[in-house]
Write a protein that holds these residues in place. Structure first.
Motif, PDB file in Angstrom:
ATOM      1  N   TYR A  83     -36.053 -36.454 -60.115  1.00 44.39           N
ATOM      2  CA  TYR A  83     -36.411 -35.165 -60.682  1.00 44.39           C
ATOM      3  C   TYR A  83     -35.189 -34.344 -61.087  1.00 44.39           C
ATOM      4  CZ  TYR A  83     -41.084 -36.343 -59.118  1.00 44.39           C
ATOM      5  OH  TYR A  83     -42.296 -36.977 -58.936  1.00 44.39           O
ATOM      6  N   ARG A  84     -34.026 -34.988 -61.140  1.00 48.24           N
ATOM      7  CA  ARG A  84     -32.778 -34.387 -61.620  1.00 48.24           C
ATOM      8  C   ARG A  84     -32.456 -33.084 -60.885  1.00 48.24           C
ATOM      9  NH1 ARG A  84     -35.148 -36.286 -66.436  1.00 48.24           N
ATOM     10  NH2 ARG A  84     -35.914 -34.241 -67.022  1.00 48.24           N
ATOM     11  N   ILE A  85     -32.479 -33.151 -59.558  1.00 46.22           N
ATOM     12  CA  ILE A  85     -32.154 -31.989 -58.740  1.00 46.22           C
ATOM     13  C   ILE A  85     -30.636 -31.935 -58.557  1.00 46.22           C
ATOM     14  CG2 ILE A  85     -32.506 -30.831 -56.529  1.00 46.22           C
ATOM     15  CD1 ILE A  85     -35.029 -31.141 -58.325  1.00 46.22           C
ATOM     16  N   SER A  86     -30.042 -30.812 -58.942  1.00 46.57           N
ATOM     17  CA  SER A  86     -28.582 -30.696 -58.882  1.00 46.57           C
ATOM     18  C   SER A  86     -28.108 -29.506 -58.063  1.00 46.57           C
ATOM     19  CB  SER A  86     -28.016 -30.586 -60.311  1.00 46.57           C
ATOM     20  OG  SER A  86     -28.554 -29.454 -60.979  1.00 46.57           O
ATOM     21  N   LYS A  87     -29.046 -28.706 -57.542  1.00 42.15           N
ATOM     22  CA  LYS A  87     -28.656 -27.561 -56.718  1.00 42.15           C
ATOM     23  C   LYS A  87     -29.762 -27.306 -55.704  1.00 42.15           C
ATOM     24  CE  LYS A  87     -30.581 -24.038 -59.833  1.00 42.15           C
ATOM     25  NZ  LYS A  87     -31.302 -25.000 -60.681  1.00 42.15           N
ATOM     26  N   TYR A  88     -29.382 -26.621 -54.624  1.00 43.19           N
ATOM     27  CA  TYR A  88     -30.331 -26.386 -53.524  1.00 43.19           C
ATOM     28  C   TYR A  88     -30.358 -24.898 -53.174  1.00 43.19           C
ATOM     29  CZ  TYR A  88     -29.108 -31.308 -53.132  1.00 43.19           C
ATOM     30  OH  TYR A  88     -28.837 -32.621 -53.426  1.00 43.19           O
ATOM     31  N   PRO A  89     -31.531 -24.400 -52.795  1.00 44.27           N
ATOM     32  CA  PRO A  89     -32.835 -25.060 -52.936  1.00 44.27           C
ATOM     33  C   PRO A  89     -33.344 -24.926 -54.366  1.00 44.27           C
ATOM     34  CG  PRO A  89     -33.129 -22.889 -51.988  1.00 44.27           C
ATOM     35  CD  PRO A  89     -31.643 -23.064 -52.173  1.00 44.27           C
ATOM     36  N   THR A  90     -34.123 -25.886 -54.811  1.00 45.55           N
ATOM     37  CA  THR A  90     -34.782 -25.838 -56.119  1.00 45.55           C
ATOM     38  C   THR A  90     -36.286 -25.923 -55.900  1.00 45.55           C
ATOM     39  OG1 THR A  90     -32.942 -26.823 -57.361  1.00 45.55           O
ATOM     40  CG2 THR A  90     -35.143 -27.060 -58.293  1.00 45.55           C
ATOM     41  N   LEU A  91     -37.022 -24.999 -56.506  1.00 47.09           N
ATOM     42  CA  LEU A  91     -38.479 -24.981 -56.385  1.00 47.09           C
ATOM     43  C   LEU A  91     -39.088 -25.437 -57.708  1.00 47.09           C
ATOM     44  CD1 LEU A  91     -39.096 -21.602 -54.489  1.00 47.09           C
ATOM     45  CD2 LEU A  91     -38.925 -23.912 -53.557  1.00 47.09           C
ATOM     46  N   LYS A  92     -39.796 -26.555 -57.674  1.00 50.52           N
ATOM     47  CA  LYS A  92     -40.413 -27.138 -58.862  1.00 50.52           C
ATOM     48  C   LYS A  92     -41.933 -27.081 -58.742  1.00 50.52           C
ATOM     49  CE  LYS A  92     -36.876 -29.088 -61.248  1.00 50.52           C
ATOM     50  NZ  LYS A  92     -36.640 -28.929 -62.708  1.00 50.52           N
ATOM     51  N   LEU A  93     -42.590 -26.774 -59.855  1.00 49.78           N
ATOM     52  CA  LEU A  93     -44.045 -26.724 -59.895  1.00 49.78           C
ATOM     53  C   LEU A  93     -44.584 -28.006 -60.525  1.00 49.78           C
ATOM     54  CD1 LEU A  93     -46.451 -24.639 -59.404  1.00 49.78           C
ATOM     55  CD2 LEU A  93     -46.450 -24.415 -61.896  1.00 49.78           C
ATOM     56  N   PHE A  94     -45.628 -28.569 -59.927  1.00 47.43           N
ATOM     57  CA  PHE A  94     -46.292 -29.767 -60.434  1.00 47.43           C
ATOM     58  C   PHE A  94     -47.775 -29.461 -60.634  1.00 47.43           C
ATOM     59  CE2 PHE A  94     -42.529 -31.238 -58.371  1.00 47.43           C
ATOM     60  CZ  PHE A  94     -42.164 -32.432 -58.972  1.00 47.43           C
ATOM     61  N   ARG A  95     -48.350 -30.062 -61.679  1.00 45.37           N
ATOM     62  CA  ARG A  95     -49.792 -29.991 -61.909  1.00 45.37           C
ATOM     63  C   ARG A  95     -50.321 -31.409 -62.041  1.00 45.37           C
ATOM     64  NH1 ARG A  95     -51.966 -25.105 -63.054  1.00 45.37           N
ATOM     65  NH2 ARG A  95     -50.547 -23.408 -63.581  1.00 45.37           N
ATOM     66  N   ASN A  96     -51.190 -31.792 -61.126  1.00 48.66           N
ATOM     67  CA  ASN A  96     -51.759 -33.151 -61.131  1.00 48.66           C
ATOM     68  C   ASN A  96     -50.669 -34.208 -61.263  1.00 48.66           C
ATOM     69  OD1 ASN A  96     -54.029 -31.392 -62.994  1.00 48.66           O
ATOM     70  ND2 ASN A  96     -54.728 -32.400 -61.130  1.00 48.66           N
ATOM     71  N   GLY A  97     -49.560 -33.996 -60.567  1.00 50.97           N
ATOM     72  CA  GLY A  97     -48.479 -34.965 -60.549  1.00 50.97           C
ATOM     73  C   GLY A  97     -47.453 -34.799 -61.642  1.00 50.97           C
ATOM     74  N   MET A  98     -47.715 -33.939 -62.621  1.00 51.84           N
ATOM     75  CA  MET A  98     -46.783 -33.741 -63.727  1.00 51.84           C
ATOM     76  C   MET A  98     -45.879 -32.548 -63.444  1.00 51.84           C
ATOM     77  SD  MET A  98     -47.592 -33.140 -67.798  1.00 51.84           S
ATOM     78  CE  MET A  98     -48.428 -34.730 -67.927  1.00 51.84           C
ATOM     79  N   MET A  99     -44.562 -32.775 -63.495  1.00 51.92           N
ATOM     80  CA  MET A  99     -43.625 -31.693 -63.222  1.00 51.92           C
ATOM     81  C   MET A  99     -43.529 -30.771 -64.432  1.00 51.92           C
ATOM     82  SD  MET A  99     -39.622 -31.911 -62.051  1.00 51.92           S
ATOM     83  CE  MET A  99     -38.996 -32.372 -63.677  1.00 51.92           C
ATOM     84  N   MET A 100     -43.645 -29.473 -64.190  1.00 49.68           N
ATOM     85  CA  MET A 100     -43.523 -28.497 -65.262  1.00 49.68           C
ATOM     86  C   MET A 100     -42.063 -28.293 -65.647  1.00 49.68           C
ATOM     87  SD  MET A 100     -46.682 -27.708 -65.871  1.00 49.68           S
ATOM     88  CE  MET A 100     -46.846 -29.481 -65.617  1.00 49.68           C
ATOM     89  N   LYS A 101     -41.844 -27.957 -66.907  1.00 47.86           N
ATOM     90  CA  LYS A 101     -40.477 -27.809 -67.401  1.00 47.86           C
ATOM     91  C   LYS A 101     -39.749 -26.672 -66.696  1.00 47.86           C
ATOM     92  CE  LYS A 101     -41.669 -27.153 -71.606  1.00 47.86           C
ATOM     93  NZ  LYS A 101     -41.583 -26.824 -73.052  1.00 47.86           N
ATOM     94  N   ARG A 102     -40.472 -25.593 -66.438  1.00 47.54           N
ATOM     95  CA  ARG A 102     -39.821 -24.401 -65.906  1.00 47.54           C
ATOM     96  C   ARG A 102     -39.938 -24.376 -64.385  1.00 47.54           C
ATOM     97  NH1 ARG A 102     -42.297 -23.266 -70.654  1.00 47.54           N
ATOM     98  NH2 ARG A 102     -41.079 -22.156 -72.232  1.00 47.54           N
TER      99      ARG A 102
END
Length: 387
Positions: A83-102
């Motif tokens: 998921y290309r995480i490069s900094k911590y903490p990072t909060l990502k939103l997913f819908r039905n398994g699909m990661m949202m761009k923002r």
């Protein structure tokens, strides 16, 4: 002793390579905290994230409605890389398994995170009560209108799922029953109304229950091939992990932008997915221009930001030369531009792309992050302020 009667119930699900796909795919909405135990900001976020989860769980008790989850990126570096995480903490939103761009960039507080989830659970589709509302739409926006016989249908449920994912990019509207009947002469119908008062409508011709088909069609209409990059969305675009092909132009120079859009569509449509096509305001991005030895007076300028080097397209007037822009991009992918940067032009080349700036000494990231004025940079200091 009130805590004895009101124990904290942590609703956080720990994700690993064995359960991540199953949990995220079955969640309507999932907010995932990518963290590292050694990170002080991650440590500070943990109790806030847990309390926000408890608050939301009271409002959405179904376990698949909203999932709060976390990934220990030290223990599961494969997931962090995925998921290309490069900094911590990072909060990502997913819908039905699909990661949202923002990703979530709001305040790190229980109230703010809970409000964000409530917003994500709100209906992204505005129901119209009269077709006259369609004729008075804001035509500066991208509008997707669905006409359905009934709301309780597979067709509408698929439409709703697409709208949940793309509502930041398009305005979604719907009409049902007798109100929509005039637009349903051949059955349920979905129409795209592009920006511009005289722009013709486009009709979706595929299956309305095939999510993949209607999502691909809608995304193509809602997300322009050439997007504008700003200080506000620069990091989001960087996190997509693709190099940038950028047109720098003055804001009122729409002619150059139109030429660039036409040539990208003509020459580079097959490269969509390997590079991001962007345009930027020369006046706003004076600092990046200075670092490639340009000023607004030199605009329009086309450049590639590979996150390690920047290369300038030799001459904007060559834009319409058949294959010229495409070769510039292919030279990036083949390593030719990088090789010439370090070793000079290939002996057989007449007019290679012009490399300008070596950024290899810094970690790979967009020059827009490095060169933006400090008040626009998203840093750990800002994360500290949010916490």
């Amino acid at each position: 002793v009130s805590w004895l009667f009101n124990p904290t119930r942590s609703e956080i699900t720990s994700l690993d390579s064995g359960n991540i796909d199953d949990i995220l795919n079955n969640a309507d909405v999932a907010l995932v905290n990518f963290y590292a135990d050694w990170c002080r900001f991650s440590q500070m976020l943990h109790p806030i994230f847990e309390e926000a989860s408890n608050v939301i769980k009271e409002e959405y008790p179904d376990k698949n409605q909203v999932v709060f989850a976390r990934v220990d990126c030290d223990q599961h570096s494969d997931i962090a890389q995925r998921y290309r995480i490069s900094k911590y903490p990072t909060l990502k939103l997913f819908r039905n398994g699909m990661m949202m761009k923002r990703e979530y960039r709001g305040q790190r507080s229980v109230t703010a995170i809970a409000d964000y989830i409530r917003q994500q659970k709100s209906n992204p589709i505005r129901e119209v009560q009269d077709l006259e509302e369609i004729s008075s739409l804001d035509r500066s926006r991208r509008n997707i209108v669905g006409y359905f016989e009934q709301k309780d249908s597979d067709n509408y449920r698929t439409f709703e799922r697409v709208a949940n994912i793309l509502h930041d990019d398009c305005v979604f509207l719907s009409a049902f029953g007798a109100i929509s009947k005039a637009e349903r002469f051949s059955g349920d119908n979905v129409i795209y109304k592009p920006p511009g008062e005289n722009a013709p409508d486009m009709v979706y011709l595929g299956s309305l229950t095939n999510f993949d088909l209607i999502y691909a069609w809608t995304q193509d209409k809602c997300v322009p091939l050439v997007r504008e990059i700003t200080f506000e969305n620069g990091e989001e675009l960087t996190e997509e992990g693709l190099p940038f092909l950028i047109l720098f132009h003055m804001k009122d120079d729409l002619e150059s932008l139109e030429k660039f859009q036409q040539e990208v569509a003509r020459q580079l449509i097959s490269e969509k997915g390997t590079i991001n096509f962007l345009h930027a305001d020369c006046d706003k991005f004076r600092h990046p221009l200075l670092h490639i030895q340009k000023t607004p007076a030199d605009c329009p300028v086309i450049a590639i930001d590979s996150f390690r080097h920047m290369y300038v397209f030799p001459d904007f007037s060559d834009l319409s030369v058949p294959g010229k822009l495409k070769q510039f991009v292919l030279d990036l992918h083949s390593g030719k531009l990088h090789r010439e940067f370090h070793h000079g032009p290939d002996p057989t080349d007449v007019a290679p792309g012009q490399p300008i700036q070596d950024l290899a000494s810094s970690p790979p990231e967009s020059s827009f992050q490095k060169l933006a004025p400090s008040e626009h940079r998203y840093t750990l200091l800002r994360e500290k302020d949010e916490l």
